[in-house]
Motif scaffolding. Structure first.
Motif, PDB file in Angstrom:
ATOM      1  N   PRO A 146      25.369 -15.904  41.810  1.00 58.42           N
ATOM      2  CA  PRO A 146      24.475 -16.152  40.675  1.00 58.42           C
ATOM      3  C   PRO A 146      23.449 -15.037  40.497  1.00 58.42           C
ATOM      4  O   PRO A 146      22.941 -14.805  39.406  1.00 58.42           O
ATOM      5  CB  PRO A 146      23.780 -17.476  41.041  1.00 58.42           C
ATOM      6  CG  PRO A 146      24.698 -18.138  42.015  1.00 58.42           C
ATOM      7  CD  PRO A 146      25.368 -17.024  42.775  1.00 58.42           C
ATOM      8  N   GLN A 147      23.146 -14.331  41.603  1.00 62.15           N
ATOM      9  CA  GLN A 147      22.184 -13.223  41.540  1.00 62.15           C
ATOM     10  C   GLN A 147      22.629 -12.162  40.543  1.00 62.15           C
ATOM     11  O   GLN A 147      21.834 -11.322  40.119  1.00 62.15           O
ATOM     12  CB  GLN A 147      22.029 -12.573  42.928  1.00 62.15           C
ATOM     13  CG  GLN A 147      21.235 -13.371  43.938  1.00 62.15           C
ATOM     14  CD  GLN A 147      22.080 -14.339  44.737  1.00 62.15           C
ATOM     15  OE1 GLN A 147      23.077 -14.855  44.240  1.00 62.15           O
ATOM     16  NE2 GLN A 147      21.686 -14.602  45.964  1.00 62.15           N
ATOM     17  N   ALA A 148      23.903 -12.137  40.176  1.00 57.39           N
ATOM     18  CA  ALA A 148      24.403 -11.125  39.235  1.00 57.39           C
ATOM     19  C   ALA A 148      23.741 -11.253  37.867  1.00 57.39           C
ATOM     20  O   ALA A 148      23.609 -10.271  37.150  1.00 57.39           O
ATOM     21  CB  ALA A 148      25.925 -11.264  39.082  1.00 57.39           C
ATOM     22  N   PHE A 149      23.345 -12.484  37.514  1.00 53.06           N
ATOM     23  CA  PHE A 149      22.714 -12.656  36.194  1.00 53.06           C
ATOM     24  C   PHE A 149      21.388 -13.417  36.258  1.00 53.06           C
ATOM     25  O   PHE A 149      20.724 -13.572  35.245  1.00 53.06           O
ATOM     26  CB  PHE A 149      23.687 -13.319  35.197  1.00 53.06           C
ATOM     27  CG  PHE A 149      24.411 -14.527  35.750  1.00 53.06           C
ATOM     28  CD1 PHE A 149      23.851 -15.782  35.663  1.00 53.06           C
ATOM     29  CD2 PHE A 149      25.647 -14.383  36.354  1.00 53.06           C
ATOM     30  CE1 PHE A 149      24.512 -16.889  36.177  1.00 53.06           C
ATOM     31  CE2 PHE A 149      26.315 -15.487  36.871  1.00 53.06           C
ATOM     32  CZ  PHE A 149      25.747 -16.752  36.791  1.00 53.06           C
ATOM     33  N   LEU A 150      21.000 -13.889  37.454  1.00 49.12           N
ATOM     34  CA  LEU A 150      19.699 -14.545  37.617  1.00 49.12           C
ATOM     35  C   LEU A 150      18.841 -13.702  38.553  1.00 49.12           C
ATOM     36  O   LEU A 150      19.148 -13.585  39.736  1.00 49.12           O
ATOM     37  CB  LEU A 150      19.862 -15.925  38.263  1.00 49.12           C
ATOM     38  CG  LEU A 150      20.513 -17.034  37.447  1.00 49.12           C
ATOM     39  CD1 LEU A 150      20.682 -18.277  38.310  1.00 49.12           C
ATOM     40  CD2 LEU A 150      19.670 -17.350  36.225  1.00 49.12           C
ATOM     41  N   PRO A 151      17.760 -13.096  38.045  1.00 47.06           N
ATOM     42  CA  PRO A 151      16.902 -12.360  38.967  1.00 47.06           C
ATOM     43  C   PRO A 151      16.271 -13.319  39.968  1.00 47.06           C
ATOM     44  O   PRO A 151      15.850 -14.415  39.599  1.00 47.06           O
ATOM     45  CB  PRO A 151      15.829 -11.747  38.055  1.00 47.06           C
ATOM     46  CG  PRO A 151      15.904 -12.496  36.772  1.00 47.06           C
ATOM     47  CD  PRO A 151      17.259 -13.102  36.663  1.00 47.06           C
ATOM     48  N   GLN A 155      15.848 -10.793  46.506  1.00 47.24           N
ATOM     49  CA  GLN A 155      17.283 -10.563  46.324  1.00 47.24           C
ATOM     50  C   GLN A 155      17.595  -9.387  45.400  1.00 47.24           C
ATOM     51  O   GLN A 155      18.679  -9.333  44.812  1.00 47.24           O
ATOM     52  CB  GLN A 155      17.937 -11.835  45.761  1.00 47.24           C
ATOM     53  CG  GLN A 155      17.988 -12.982  46.756  1.00 47.24           C
ATOM     54  CD  GLN A 155      19.027 -12.753  47.836  1.00 47.24           C
ATOM     55  OE1 GLN A 155      20.177 -13.084  47.690  1.00 47.24           O
ATOM     56  NE2 GLN A 155      18.616 -12.137  48.937  1.00 47.24           N
ATOM     57  N   ALA A 156      16.644  -8.440  45.228  1.00 52.39           N
ATOM     58  CA  ALA A 156      16.884  -7.354  44.267  1.00 52.39           C
ATOM     59  C   ALA A 156      18.152  -6.569  44.604  1.00 52.39           C
ATOM     60  O   ALA A 156      18.914  -6.182  43.711  1.00 52.39           O
ATOM     61  CB  ALA A 156      15.688  -6.408  44.242  1.00 52.39           C
ATOM     62  N   HIS A 157      18.376  -6.348  45.901  1.00 60.64           N
ATOM     63  CA  HIS A 157      19.562  -5.573  46.310  1.00 60.64           C
ATOM     64  C   HIS A 157      20.855  -6.307  45.941  1.00 60.64           C
ATOM     65  O   HIS A 157      21.793  -5.724  45.396  1.00 60.64           O
ATOM     66  CB  HIS A 157      19.512  -5.251  47.811  1.00 60.64           C
ATOM     67  CG  HIS A 157      19.131  -6.398  48.721  1.00 60.64           C
ATOM     68  ND1 HIS A 157      18.675  -7.619  48.270  1.00 60.64           N
ATOM     69  CD2 HIS A 157      19.139  -6.506  50.075  1.00 60.64           C
ATOM     70  CE1 HIS A 157      18.417  -8.423  49.284  1.00 60.64           C
ATOM     71  NE2 HIS A 157      18.696  -7.757  50.407  1.00 60.64           N
ATOM     72  N   VAL A 158      20.866  -7.627  46.215  1.00 59.92           N
ATOM     73  CA  VAL A 158      22.065  -8.426  45.900  1.00 59.92           C
ATOM     74  C   VAL A 158      22.228  -8.577  44.387  1.00 59.92           C
ATOM     75  O   VAL A 158      23.339  -8.485  43.858  1.00 59.92           O
ATOM     76  CB  VAL A 158      21.988  -9.813  46.579  1.00 59.92           C
ATOM     77  CG1 VAL A 158      23.162 -10.686  46.175  1.00 59.92           C
ATOM     78  CG2 VAL A 158      21.934  -9.665  48.095  1.00 59.92           C
ATOM     79  N   CYS A 159      21.098  -8.796  43.689  1.00 53.81           N
ATOM     80  CA  CYS A 159      21.161  -8.941  42.220  1.00 53.81           C
ATOM     81  C   CYS A 159      21.814  -7.707  41.601  1.00 53.81           C
ATOM     82  O   CYS A 159      22.736  -7.811  40.777  1.00 53.81           O
ATOM     83  CB  CYS A 159      19.763  -9.113  41.636  1.00 53.81           C
ATOM     84  SG  CYS A 159      18.979 -10.693  42.038  1.00 53.81           S
ATOM     85  N   ALA A 160      21.331  -6.533  42.017  1.00 49.01           N
ATOM     86  CA  ALA A 160      21.850  -5.293  41.433  1.00 49.01           C
ATOM     87  C   ALA A 160      23.317  -5.090  41.810  1.00 49.01           C
ATOM     88  O   ALA A 160      24.156  -4.734  40.972  1.00 49.01           O
ATOM     89  CB  ALA A 160      21.010  -4.113  41.922  1.00 49.01           C
ATOM     90  N   LEU A 245      33.382 -16.622  36.343  1.00 50.43           N
ATOM     91  CA  LEU A 245      33.470 -18.091  36.406  1.00 50.43           C
ATOM     92  C   LEU A 245      32.504 -18.678  37.438  1.00 50.43           C
ATOM     93  O   LEU A 245      32.734 -18.563  38.649  1.00 50.43           O
ATOM     94  CB  LEU A 245      34.905 -18.493  36.773  1.00 50.43           C
ATOM     95  CG  LEU A 245      35.152 -19.994  36.923  1.00 50.43           C
ATOM     96  CD1 LEU A 245      35.042 -20.700  35.574  1.00 50.43           C
ATOM     97  CD2 LEU A 245      36.523 -20.256  37.546  1.00 50.43           C
ATOM     98  N   PRO A 246      31.433 -19.321  36.984  1.00 46.09           N
ATOM     99  CA  PRO A 246      30.575 -19.995  37.959  1.00 46.09           C
ATOM    100  C   PRO A 246      31.293 -21.209  38.552  1.00 46.09           C
ATOM    101  O   PRO A 246      31.911 -21.976  37.815  1.00 46.09           O
ATOM    102  CB  PRO A 246      29.360 -20.454  37.142  1.00 46.09           C
ATOM    103  CG  PRO A 246      29.442 -19.718  35.840  1.00 46.09           C
ATOM    104  CD  PRO A 246      30.902 -19.445  35.619  1.00 46.09           C
ATOM    105  N   VAL A 247      31.229 -21.328  39.860  1.00 42.70           N
ATOM    106  CA  VAL A 247      31.760 -22.524  40.551  1.00 42.70           C
ATOM    107  C   VAL A 247      30.560 -23.062  41.310  1.00 42.70           C
ATOM    108  O   VAL A 247      30.366 -22.796  42.498  1.00 42.70           O
ATOM    109  CB  VAL A 247      32.929 -22.134  41.484  1.00 42.70           C
ATOM    110  CG1 VAL A 247      33.480 -23.360  42.206  1.00 42.70           C
ATOM    111  CG2 VAL A 247      34.038 -21.436  40.692  1.00 42.70           C
ATOM    112  N   ASP A 248      29.683 -23.736  40.573  1.00 47.61           N
ATOM    113  CA  ASP A 248      28.335 -23.969  41.094  1.00 47.61           C
ATOM    114  C   ASP A 248      27.752 -25.324  40.704  1.00 47.61           C
ATOM    115  O   ASP A 248      26.523 -25.508  40.792  1.00 47.61           O
ATOM    116  CB  ASP A 248      27.393 -22.841  40.631  1.00 47.61           C
ATOM    117  CG  ASP A 248      27.118 -22.866  39.126  1.00 47.61           C
ATOM    118  OD1 ASP A 248      27.763 -23.661  38.412  1.00 47.61           O
ATOM    119  OD2 ASP A 248      26.257 -22.098  38.673  1.00 47.61           O
TER     120      ASP A 248
END
Ligand code: HXC
Ligand code: NAP
Length: 272
Positions: A146-151, A155-160, A245-248
């Motif tokens: 989810p970090q891909a589109f939720l800041p 988690q800045a490293h994972v988000c990016a 695809l979110p599986v969340d």
């Protein structure tokens, strides 16, 4: 819940597939009749995973490699194709690293370590896999977050990195579509009994709060994610490519945001 797919005699390679969610996916394909190869850095984890996959009835093998090292990845794919005795029908790429830290508390090397595993590692796996994929017909699934589109704070490293992973998925779905290859990302939500959740929600209370913040009211299981991978790799998804695809359980719609403040203050206290 036990879902049935038929992957008999199909060749599956799960990179980063020796623990947690990705290992759960490997076990799913083993139960569904596939030949399965898994890879990760640590030989002892590889050996243990292969043993379990074999006990599940799969023709299974394993390879020790670090996705940060392109040469190791290339050699790993050569070995995987040899073990599988043919081209790869389903490729899961999910090697990842994470630790919660604010950017001000991370060294340049700390940031690099996550970007190198998650994003550069994905590039390496994508670049090395092409020649070994079944064409037409292969299904490639990148494991995002989810970090891909939720800041998220800490988690800045994972988000990016994960945002980059999803853009690799979407771009390659265009570049490889003409070869008959489908690419999709799975975005697991908070999945119980995993290293990722234990690092991000490091207390039982916090894990409970995260579970409550999911619209479906519970943490996910590795089987939830494995079933989604089975679906995306199956003929039922023959026209699905480029999907993120979110599986969340609906978590990324708003529950994630609701629980983030609590997560953040607990992580700050633990990092002091
Ligand atoms: C600040 C930290 C840190 C922390 C490590 N570092 N932990 N900095 N806070 N908590 C720094 C180190 O000091 C070092 O910088 C740099 O990061 C690299 O650390 P190493 O231990 O040398 O790296 P390495 O052995 O390569 O290990 C990579 C790792 C490690 C990412 C740091 O945690 C790992 O191997 N993780 C794999 C397992 C994992 O993380 N699974 C969870 C995936 S979950 P210096 O400057 O000192 O050299 C996920 C998303 C979950 O991806 C989403 C849930 C919703
Ligand atoms: P995990 O058990 O730590 O899984 C990570 C896997 O990647 C392990 O098999 C690990 O094995 C391997 N790996 C790590 N660094 C590697 C490297 N440099 N080269 C090769 N393999 C490497 O964590 P998890 O929580 O199940 O996470 C699995 C995936 O789901 C990740 O992509 C993560 O981002 C994603 N995700 C998880 C959650 C969650 O709730 N847990 C939520 C969203 C997304 P080795 O240590 O042997 O290398």
């Amino acid at each position: 819940m036990s879902i049935e797919f038929n992957f008999k005699d199909k060749n599956v390679f799960v990179v980063g597939g020796t623990s947690g969610i990705n290992f759960g996916i490997a076990c799913g394909f083993a139960r569904w009749g596939a030949n399965v190869v898994v890879a990760s850095r640590k030989q002892d984890k590889v050996d243990k995973a292969v043993q379990t996959l074999t006990e599940l009835g799969a023709k299974a093998n394993g390879i020790a490699l670090d996705v940060r090292n392109y040469d190791e990845v290339v050699t790993g794919f050569d070995k995987a194709a040899e073990y599988l005795g043919g081209s790869i029908d389903v490729l899961i790429s999910g090697a990842a690293g994470n630790f919660p830290a604010r950017v001000n508390d991370m060294s340049a090397n700390a940031i690099r370590s996550v970007i190198e595993i998650d994003l550069l590692g994905t590039f390496h796996v994508m670049k090395a896999c092409f020649q070994h994929l079944t064409k037409p017909g292969a299904s490639v699934i990148n494991i995002s977050a989810p970090q891909a589109f939720l800041p998220m704070e800490h988690q800045a490293h994972v988000c990016a990195a994960k945002a980059g992973v999803d853009m690799v998925t979407r771009t390659l779905c265009m570049e490889w579509g003409s070869a008959g290859i489908r690419l999709n990302s799975i975005v697991p939500g908070p999945i119980g009994d995993t290293e990722g959740m234990d690092r991000l929600a490091p207390t039982p209370d916090l894990q409970k709060a995260v579970g409550h913040s999911v619209p479906l009211g519970r943490l996910g299981s590795v089987d939830d994610v494995a079933n989604a991978a089975g679906l995306l790799a199956s003929d039922a998804a023959a026209y699905i490519s480029g999907a993120i695809l979110p599986v969340d359980g609906g978590w990324s719609q708003s529950g994630a945001t609701a629980v983030m403040g609590k997560m953040s203050s607990i992580l700050d206290k633990m990092n002091k």
